[in-house]
Design a protein around this motif. Sequence first.
Motif, PDB file in Angstrom:
ATOM      1  N   ALA A 215     -43.560   6.375  11.761  1.00  0.00           N
ATOM      2  CA  ALA A 215     -42.221   6.307  12.790  1.00  0.00           C
ATOM      3  C   ALA A 215     -42.314   8.031  13.356  1.00  0.00           C
ATOM      4  O   ALA A 215     -42.329   7.940  14.363  1.00  0.00           O
ATOM      5  CB  ALA A 215     -40.994   6.126  12.182  1.00  0.00           C
ATOM      6  N   GLN A 216     -42.652   8.881  12.584  1.00  0.00           N
ATOM      7  CA  GLN A 216     -42.601  10.227  12.952  1.00  0.00           C
ATOM      8  C   GLN A 216     -43.663  10.427  13.819  1.00  0.00           C
ATOM      9  O   GLN A 216     -43.857  10.994  15.036  1.00  0.00           O
ATOM     10  CB  GLN A 216     -42.774  11.248  11.698  1.00  0.00           C
ATOM     11  CG  GLN A 216     -41.442  11.302  11.055  1.00  0.00           C
ATOM     12  CD  GLN A 216     -41.739  12.457   9.853  1.00  0.00           C
ATOM     13  OE1 GLN A 216     -42.773  12.504   9.612  1.00  0.00           O
ATOM     14  NE2 GLN A 216     -40.545  12.378   9.264  1.00  0.00           N
ATOM     15  N   ALA A 217     -45.103   9.937  13.633  1.00  0.00           N
ATOM     16  CA  ALA A 217     -46.277   9.761  14.481  1.00  0.00           C
ATOM     17  C   ALA A 217     -46.033   9.260  15.777  1.00  0.00           C
ATOM     18  O   ALA A 217     -46.496   9.657  16.857  1.00  0.00           O
ATOM     19  CB  ALA A 217     -47.435   9.246  13.812  1.00  0.00           C
ATOM     20  N   GLN A 218     -45.410   7.936  15.930  1.00  0.00           N
ATOM     21  CA  GLN A 218     -45.155   7.139  16.879  1.00  0.00           C
ATOM     22  C   GLN A 218     -44.031   7.815  17.686  1.00  0.00           C
ATOM     23  O   GLN A 218     -44.161   7.765  19.151  1.00  0.00           O
ATOM     24  CB  GLN A 218     -44.464   5.831  16.737  1.00  0.00           C
ATOM     25  CG  GLN A 218     -43.950   4.880  17.893  1.00  0.00           C
ATOM     26  CD  GLN A 218     -45.338   4.664  18.809  1.00  0.00           C
ATOM     27  OE1 GLN A 218     -46.413   4.705  18.284  1.00  0.00           O
ATOM     28  NE2 GLN A 218     -44.607   4.504  19.988  1.00  0.00           N
ATOM     29  N   ALA A 219     -43.018   8.576  17.225  1.00  0.00           N
ATOM     30  CA  ALA A 219     -42.304   9.460  17.993  1.00  0.00           C
ATOM     31  C   ALA A 219     -42.910  10.637  18.671  1.00  0.00           C
ATOM     32  O   ALA A 219     -42.507  10.747  19.729  1.00  0.00           O
ATOM     33  CB  ALA A 219     -41.064   9.914  17.088  1.00  0.00           C
TER      34      ALA A 219
END
Length: 307
Positions: A215-219
């Motif tokens: 999720a952090q990488a996608q953000a």
Amino acid sequence: MRVFSPALPLAVGYSGGADSTALLLACVEKWPGQVRAVHVHHGLQAAADGFASHCEVFCAQLQVPLRVIRVQASHAPGESPEDAARKARYEAFRVFAQEERAQLAIKSIALAQHADDQVETMLLALSRGAGLPGLSAMPASWQRDGLAYHRPLLQVPAPEIRAWLARRGAAFIEDPTNTDERFTRNRIRARLLPALAEAFPQFRETFARSAQHAAQAQALLLEVAREDLKALGNPPTIKALQGLSPARQANALRTWLRDFHQAAPSAAQLEQLLSQVAACTTRGHQIHLKIASGHVTRAGDRLHYTA
């Protein structure tokens, strides 16, 4: 639940099953008089009326107001029954909040997905070859239709929820479709989760960490894409796109299609579009590719999408 602090009053999505029963009980005890229950009647099985009746009796015992909303959740061709039911639920929540806003000013909705649901979602995403959005699984909180949605049980394993209910002596219903192994999610629950628990006892915690990393990488990818789209324009210019690396082109185009046209290209469609953008070196080169339910075309120096 200890760190769950939603804006009140709060609505709880209540199916009558174990997970939503535990969530409703915990919320009512923590915020007495500030909680409403919403039961979405999908009408997809003969037992649906019995589910609604159980919810009415239980909420009456708790002295919690209950709203039963009937929806049409049949799926369209090419759409999974699960996706159709999910869309119908969110539309029911939106209608409920809109209708009750003047009187109750509902600000938050709590849903009962738990740690096992999160693992199942990740495994489903892996089985479909999903990228970071799929591997991010389910967020703990998000905004939709002006409402704050929360999943306060995402860190709680399903066995702990049922043990807590057993200690409380709380009644709940068992949905017979949850054991129907024609559905992939049910096969994962029945076959894979027990094997994972035996091989990797901490799998719920480690999977949750992986979902948070994804999720952090996608953000971050989304942040980069939106910065790139500011320079590319809307619709994006082809020459500016060609100045980006292939990975950034893909990231920007995927975000443009999703944010502005609610279109999600398949991996093959996006690869073909990138190939056409790279080949677009002359004025006469045309682009006309099917993407999702529409087409991407070239118009002058820009790409356009028509649904």
